[in-house]
Scaffold this active site. Structure first.
Site, PDB file in Angstrom:
ATOM      1  N   LYS A  83       2.372  17.005   4.038  1.00  0.00           N
ATOM      2  CA  LYS A  83       3.370  16.492   2.742  1.00  0.00           C
ATOM      3  C   LYS A  83       3.978  17.567   1.917  1.00  0.00           C
ATOM      4  CE  LYS A  83       3.180  11.807   0.892  1.00  0.00           C
ATOM      5  NZ  LYS A  83       2.669  11.332  -0.144  1.00  0.00           N
TER       6      LYS A  83
HETATM    7  O1  G3P Z   1       4.177   7.065  -2.185  1.00  0.00           O
HETATM    8  C1  G3P Z   1       4.538   7.621  -3.555  1.00  0.00           C
HETATM    9  C2  G3P Z   1       3.886   6.822  -4.181  1.00  0.00           C
HETATM   10  O2  G3P Z   1       2.391   6.930  -4.254  1.00  0.00           O
HETATM   11  C3  G3P Z   1       4.321   6.786  -5.783  1.00  0.00           C
HETATM   12  O3  G3P Z   1       4.541   5.533  -6.083  1.00  0.00           O
HETATM   13  O4  G3P Z   1       4.250   3.576  -7.752  1.00  0.00           O
HETATM   14  O5  G3P Z   1       3.525   5.980  -8.552  1.00  0.00           O
HETATM   15  O6  G3P Z   1       5.798   5.579  -8.257  1.00  0.00           O
HETATM   16  P1  G3P Z   1       4.504   4.913  -7.650  1.00  0.00           P
END
Ligand code: G3P
Length: 224
Positions: A83
């Site tokens: 990634k």
């Molecule tokens: O896959 C991306 C994720 O981990 C981010 O999620 O909820 O922190 O925006 P969030």
């Protein structure tokens, strides 16, 4: 639609993998920090337990270092997808790693054009963060609709991996739009398992069976 889990928590990964629900895993430095313990051990164990694609994120910021780090991450397993962030260096690293046969997931995608560029750089996955777009007052799911259509228009092999998913409605909408993958926090997947009418229905079946036979059941629906 494939379901990935967005976590580095090996206990939760095993729980849902045992149900046959986990097509892959996405991690990032924040998720590894949340899981605690030694990140190298966690990445090794996840890559071993899960047979599908496991995204492991670089922390280097220049392309040469990203490529080196990506090659090291790939040693955790043939299912490792490197990634990289959606930056100019990230795309250069994406191009080089992809040409070596190492698949890449380009993360932190917030616009259609960023995703098109990542696809052109050879990404296997692009990860639009829909919840964070929603947080700004814009419509994250519109980006998914746009990308599914554009990638179809041009026959791009890059897959749309819906990330930053916050609730089950996001999952249903992504599926209706034909997104390739959703990556779910375990709490969202857990919510998808349940429905109040399932619990009420099962409680009634068990109560009726107990009345008929005078015997209870070892199963308790309240534990589900
Ligand atoms: O896959 C991306 C994720 O981990 C981010 O999620 O909820 O922190 O925006 P969030």
């Amino acid at each position: 639609m494939k379901i990935f889990l967005d976590t580095a928590d090996i206990g939760l990964i095993k729980r849902y993998n045992d149900m046959g629900l986990v097509d892959g895993i996405t991690t990032n430095p924040s998720l590894l920090a949340k899981a605690g313990g030694n990140p190298a051990d966690a990445m090794a164990e996840i890559s071993d337990v899960i047979k599908g694609d496991v995204s492991l994120e670089v922390v280097a910021t220049d392309s040469d270092a990203m490529v080196e780090e990506g090659r090291r991450l790939r040693r955790y397993g043939d299912n490792v997808v490197v990634k990289v962030p959606m930056t100019p260096d990230g795309l250069a690293a994406c191009r080089r790693l992809s040409s070596e046969g190492i698949p890449v997931n380009v993360t932190l995608i917030f616009s259609t054009n960023q995703a098109i560029l990542a696809a052109k750089a050879g990404a296997r996955y692009v990860s639009p963060f829909i919840g964070r777009i929603d947080d700004t007052g814009h419509d994250g799911m519109q980006l998914i609709e746009d990308l599914v259509g554009i990638f179809q228009n041009y026959g791009f092999e890059t897959q749309v991996l819906v990330a930053s998913v916050r609730h089950p409605v996001h999952v249903k909408e992504a599926a209706l739009l034909g997104a390739d993958v959703v990556t779910l926090p375990p709490a969202v997947l857990e919510k998808m398992l349940h429905h109040p009418l399932t619990k009420i229905g099962l409680d009634n079946f068990l109560a009726d069976w107990a009345k008929l036979t005078g015997q209870g059941s070892s199963y308790s629906s309240s534990s589900s």
